[in-house]
Motif scaffolding. Sequence first.
Motif, mmCIF file in Angstrom:
data_model
loop_
_atom_site.group_PDB
_atom_site.id
_atom_site.type_symbol
_atom_site.label_atom_id
_atom_site.label_comp_id
_atom_site.label_asym_id
_atom_site.label_seq_id
_atom_site.Cartn_x
_atom_site.Cartn_y
_atom_site.Cartn_z
ATOM 1 N N PHE A 4 7.366 -46.383 20.411
ATOM 2 C CA PHE A 4 8.172 -45.443 19.650
ATOM 3 C C PHE A 4 7.392 -44.145 19.490
ATOM 4 N N SER A 5 8.106 -43.037 19.589
ATOM 5 C CA SER A 5 7.499 -41.727 19.421
ATOM 6 C C SER A 5 7.251 -41.455 17.939
ATOM 7 N N PRO A 6 6.336 -40.540 17.616
ATOM 8 C CA PRO A 6 6.110 -40.221 16.195
ATOM 9 C C PRO A 6 7.363 -39.695 15.504
ATOM 10 N N GLU A 7 8.199 -38.941 16.238
ATOM 11 C CA GLU A 7 9.415 -38.418 15.621
ATOM 12 C C GLU A 7 10.381 -39.533 15.246
ATOM 13 N N ALA A 11 11.725 -40.476 11.556
ATOM 14 C CA ALA A 11 13.162 -40.515 11.266
ATOM 15 C C ALA A 11 13.553 -41.813 10.587
ATOM 16 N N VAL A 12 12.941 -42.913 11.002
ATOM 17 C CA VAL A 12 13.255 -44.200 10.382
ATOM 18 C C VAL A 12 12.741 -44.238 8.944
ATOM 19 N N ARG A 13 11.582 -43.661 8.704
ATOM 20 C CA ARG A 13 10.979 -43.728 7.364
ATOM 21 C C ARG A 13 11.653 -42.791 6.363
ATOM 22 N N PHE A 14 12.011 -41.580 6.813
ATOM 23 C CA PHE A 14 12.429 -40.555 5.857
ATOM 24 C C PHE A 14 13.870 -40.093 6.050
ATOM 25 N N HIS A 15 14.715 -40.843 6.756
ATOM 26 C CA HIS A 15 16.094 -40.370 6.945
ATOM 27 C C HIS A 15 16.903 -40.463 5.653
ATOM 28 N N ASN A 16 16.490 -41.303 4.710
ATOM 29 C CA ASN A 16 17.192 -41.417 3.427
ATOM 30 C C ASN A 16 16.399 -40.791 2.283
ATOM 31 N N LEU A 21 22.157 -35.825 1.783
ATOM 32 C CA LEU A 21 21.859 -35.009 2.951
ATOM 33 C C LEU A 21 21.453 -35.920 4.103
ATOM 34 N N GLU A 22 21.638 -35.428 5.305
ATOM 35 C CA GLU A 22 21.244 -36.182 6.489
ATOM 36 C C GLU A 22 20.124 -35.457 7.219
ATOM 37 N N LEU A 23 19.270 -36.242 7.851
ATOM 38 C CA LEU A 23 18.162 -35.679 8.624
ATOM 39 C C LEU A 23 18.713 -35.145 9.936
ATOM 40 N N VAL A 231 7.882 -31.297 4.390
ATOM 41 C CA VAL A 231 6.662 -31.114 5.181
ATOM 42 C C VAL A 231 5.894 -32.436 5.197
ATOM 43 N N VAL A 232 5.609 -32.927 6.389
ATOM 44 C CA VAL A 232 4.870 -34.174 6.576
ATOM 45 C C VAL A 232 3.455 -33.816 7.028
ATOM 46 N N VAL A 233 2.475 -34.138 6.200
ATOM 47 C CA VAL A 233 1.067 -33.870 6.492
ATOM 48 C C VAL A 233 0.341 -35.213 6.546
ATOM 49 N N ASP A 234 -0.320 -35.453 7.654
ATOM 50 C CA ASP A 234 -1.047 -36.717 7.863
ATOM 51 C C ASP A 234 -0.127 -37.929 7.682
ATOM 52 N N GLY A 235 1.116 -37.796 8.127
ATOM 53 C CA GLY A 235 2.048 -38.923 8.107
ATOM 54 C C GLY A 235 2.745 -39.175 6.790
ATOM 55 N N GLU A 236 2.548 -38.304 5.785
ATOM 56 C CA GLU A 236 3.170 -38.495 4.478
ATOM 57 C C GLU A 236 3.844 -37.195 4.041
ATOM 58 N N LEU A 237 4.954 -37.362 3.299
ATOM 59 C CA LEU A 237 5.630 -36.189 2.752
ATOM 60 C C LEU A 237 4.765 -35.554 1.668
ATOM 61 N N SER A 238 4.585 -34.239 1.752
ATOM 62 C CA SER A 238 3.769 -33.500 0.793
ATOM 63 C C SER A 238 4.690 -32.675 -0.101
ATOM 64 N N HIS A 239 4.793 -33.084 -1.362
ATOM 65 C CA HIS A 239 5.625 -32.344 -2.311
ATOM 66 C C HIS A 239 5.021 -30.980 -2.625
ATOM 67 N N ALA A 240 3.695 -30.888 -2.646
ATOM 68 C CA ALA A 240 3.045 -29.610 -2.940
ATOM 69 C C ALA A 240 3.347 -28.576 -1.859
ATOM 70 N N HIS A 241 3.309 -28.976 -0.595
ATOM 71 C CA HIS A 241 3.620 -28.034 0.480
ATOM 72 C C HIS A 241 5.097 -27.650 0.475
#
Length: 355
Positions: A4-7, A11-16, A21-23, A231-241
């Motif tokens: 599986f590609s990183p994208e 998409a599987v982790r953060f589509h909801n 809203l939809e990704l 914004v995903v930094v190092d594989g995690e969503l960053s609320h600060a960014h």
Amino acid sequence: MHSFSPESLLAVRFHNARPGLELVTIIDAALPVALITADVLAQDSKNLPLMDEFVLRLVDHRVTSQHGISGMLGLPERMVDQTLAELFRSDDLRWAPPVPGGEPGNPRLRLTDKGRVTADTAAAVEPVRVNQAVVYDQMLWKVAPYNRDTTVRRGQAEEDGLIMLPVARSGPVEDGDITAADITALLRENGKTDREVLQVKSISQAPSRRVLPVKILVYADEERTEIQLGVVVDGELSHAHELALIGHGGARTLGITVAPPSERPSLNATWRKPGFRCRKSPSTARSKPPSSSAPRTPPRPRRRHWSLRRTRSGPSVSSSTRRSSKKPSPTPGAACCSSPRGSRTRSSPPRSSAS
């Protein structure tokens, strides 16, 4: 084995992640960073609390009374009493007889053999000057726990078509932008808990401009009127960014737009194809009543189909007549009505039912 590609994994982790809203898509972006080398005064952590160390060192320098220790440290005597109780429990202190000629009933504090070793070990650990390499996030304008090896040159990122995220302010990082507490917290976050930074002497910034590859998640509603970015930094969503990006204008600043969705074909539409005719369903035809202004046309009379049967030429004979025309069988014991042989009886012809 499927890969599986990183994208697709994002998409599987953060589509909801955004309710309602939809990704829509995932975009490659670049986060501006600076590679910093800080000259700091650091000290390895000791297995002895700071208060205990000061009390042992004062007792070793012949400050042997509780009142004297409290005055030297500038702390209340109640706090000093708690520290002395802990040191007596750990067998680092003991009472010594009073000095001849001194006040009677005023014992003195003295180190035990174990306490002297503890004090010498604590005194041997001194602050040292070291060079600490850190990565500075120029969008948040703070030290960040990023891996220096994952950064790339800004020119290479621009050639690859990555979207550049904005910075908090222009110019190089100054000495006052990095504090000892920031570097100590960074070391704790990276799992190094045995060192504490006491002071930042100076910093030096690498001349090359570097960026950190990140991902931008684009969310939108069905009408594509509301757009949100993650914004995903190092594989995690960053609320600060995300908050920093909203402060710079969000999707409009980055030039990100979402096209309206393509119109879906109506199920009641007729599609003309060669050799194919699509008729509206009766329920759909009944759902639209005729306009009152349009003249009503009378319904067409139904065409009746007449079935033509081939009939015999000549008079028609009913079924009852046909059954009666059959010759009856003679009954036993009845007289024979036939004429003698050779003679013929001429009967009158039957009447015709046809006129």
